[in-house]
Write an enzyme that holds these catalytic residues in place. Structure first.
Site, PDB file in Angstrom:
ATOM      1  N   SER A 170       9.428  -0.785  -2.433  1.00 58.08           N
ATOM      2  CA  SER A 170      10.046  -0.476  -3.808  1.00 58.08           C
ATOM      3  C   SER A 170      11.300   0.557  -3.564  1.00 58.08           C
ATOM      4  O   SER A 170      12.385  -0.115  -3.113  1.00 58.08           O
ATOM      5  CB  SER A 170       8.982   0.103  -4.560  1.00 58.08           C
ATOM      6  OG  SER A 170       9.315   0.151  -5.983  1.00 58.08           O
ATOM      7  N   GLU A 232       5.334 -10.529  -8.589  1.00 50.87           N
ATOM      8  CA  GLU A 232       6.216  -9.530  -8.839  1.00 50.87           C
ATOM      9  C   GLU A 232       7.458 -10.175  -9.756  1.00 50.87           C
ATOM     10  O   GLU A 232       8.368  -9.544 -10.399  1.00 50.87           O
ATOM     11  CB  GLU A 232       6.797  -8.938  -7.898  1.00 50.87           C
ATOM     12  CG  GLU A 232       6.019  -7.802  -6.896  1.00 50.87           C
ATOM     13  CD  GLU A 232       6.543  -7.050  -5.981  1.00 50.87           C
ATOM     14  OE1 GLU A 232       7.209  -6.124  -6.140  1.00 50.87           O
ATOM     15  OE2 GLU A 232       6.439  -7.419  -4.677  1.00 50.87           O
ATOM     16  N   HIS A 270       2.997  -5.908  -7.123  1.00 49.41           N
ATOM     17  CA  HIS A 270       3.628  -4.855  -6.501  1.00 49.41           C
ATOM     18  C   HIS A 270       2.941  -3.822  -5.631  1.00 49.41           C
ATOM     19  O   HIS A 270       3.527  -3.543  -4.694  1.00 49.41           O
ATOM     20  CB  HIS A 270       4.511  -4.113  -7.752  1.00 49.41           C
ATOM     21  CG  HIS A 270       5.682  -3.145  -7.248  1.00 49.41           C
ATOM     22  ND1 HIS A 270       6.742  -3.712  -6.636  1.00 49.41           N
ATOM     23  CD2 HIS A 270       5.543  -1.679  -7.369  1.00 49.41           C
ATOM     24  CE1 HIS A 270       7.546  -2.395  -6.296  1.00 49.41           C
ATOM     25  NE2 HIS A 270       6.889  -1.659  -6.826  1.00 49.41           N
TER      26      HIS A 270
END
Length: 288
Positions: A170, A232, A270
């Site tokens: 991330s 995602e 995610h």
């Protein structure tokens, strides 16, 4: 049944004896940084096997409070049979924070470049009244890794300087990409999981344009793996599209000195993608 002096059954005392659990061959310590008031919490795993003459490969891991245990257990299990798994023993160095929570807001500062209020306001958030923590300290964090953490690890552990990797997810994935683009000689293996390129796409593109010149100065082969979860793709940030475009552009630069790979994990989002990508990442970084 055997009994103790106080006439309590021995088996009952064993069953009620609780101790804290720790992963074998791991240590942790606090390491101060010149650029921040609080120290970093550093986690280290060393293989049980004897180190080879050149030392062990080393993988530096961001968000270690959340991911260190998962990655260490994967290495411990798979490195027992490297000829079968493709994963060889390695030292794992986790960079975390002095908290028992999986994530700390300090990561927003450590993993991001200086960012204008205009850019911050344009970022997708769940709550329109969201207030971002302090951001913009990525270069300070890179300096900490290079000037303070690496020397400590290389002093105390048998590290192979020619096989060093870094993994982040991330915002950590964004940090990994930016480290590659601005300081490509820092590591030989870069793994960017679900990189938050949307944080500042324009800056990333400018840094890409400068990368070719920096790559020529790099002294070792560079390997980059970008991973995402299939689900995602629905995120309003355009995370998958941004990563695919980055991969496609970067693939044009591939040569004997640059290897670039990309993988999306079917049915993963995610957060759920994290355990899924670990084995793929370990084979990429720790393969023979």
């Amino acid at each position: 049944m055997t009994r103790l002096d106080n006439d309590i059954p021995y088996i009952s005392q064993v069953e009620n004896s609780l101790e804290a659990f720790s992963l074998p061959n791991t240590q942790q310590f606090l390491l101060p940084s010149k650029a921040r008031q609080q120290p970093y919490r550093i986690f280290v795993y060393t293989p049980a096997q004897e180190a080879p003459p050149q030392g062990f490969p080393v993988l530096y891991l961001l968000d270690a409070n959340a991911l260190f245990g998962t990655i260490v257990e994967a290495v411990r299990v798979q490195a027992r049979r490297p000829e079968k798994t493709g994963v060889y023993p390695a030292i794992i160095v986790g960079i975390g924070y002095p908290t028992d929570e999986p994530f700390d807001d300090s990561r927003y500062y450590d993993f991001t470049m200086p960012t204008s209020d205009e850019v911050l306001k344009a970022l997708p958030v769940r709550n329109k009244d969201h207030v971002w923590p302090k951001v913009g300290g990525a270069q300070d964090f890179r300096d900490f890794i290079e000037q303070e953490l690496k020397p400590r690890i290389e002093r105390d552990y048998p590290v192979d300087w020619n096989r060093q990797g870094i993994f982040g997810h991330s915002l950590g994935g964004l940090f990994v990409l930016q480290t590659l683009l601005t300081m490509p000689d820092s590591f030989q293996f870069y793994v960017a999981g679900s990189p938050s390129i949307h944080w500042n796409k324009e800056l990333v593109r400018r840094q890409e344009a400068q990368f070719a010149a920096l790559q020529q100065q790099a002294r070792k082969r560079i390997n980059l793996l970008i991973t995402l979860g299939e689900l995602e793709d629905a995120h309003p940030s355009g995370m998958n599209g941004n990563a695919r475009e980055f991969f496609e552009r970067f693939s044009l630069l591939t040569s004997e000195e640059l290897r670039v790979e990309y993988q999306e994990f079917e049915g993963e989002g995610h957060v759920s993608v994290l355990p899924a990508l670990v084995s793929r990442m370990l084979r990429f970084v720790l393969g023979g």
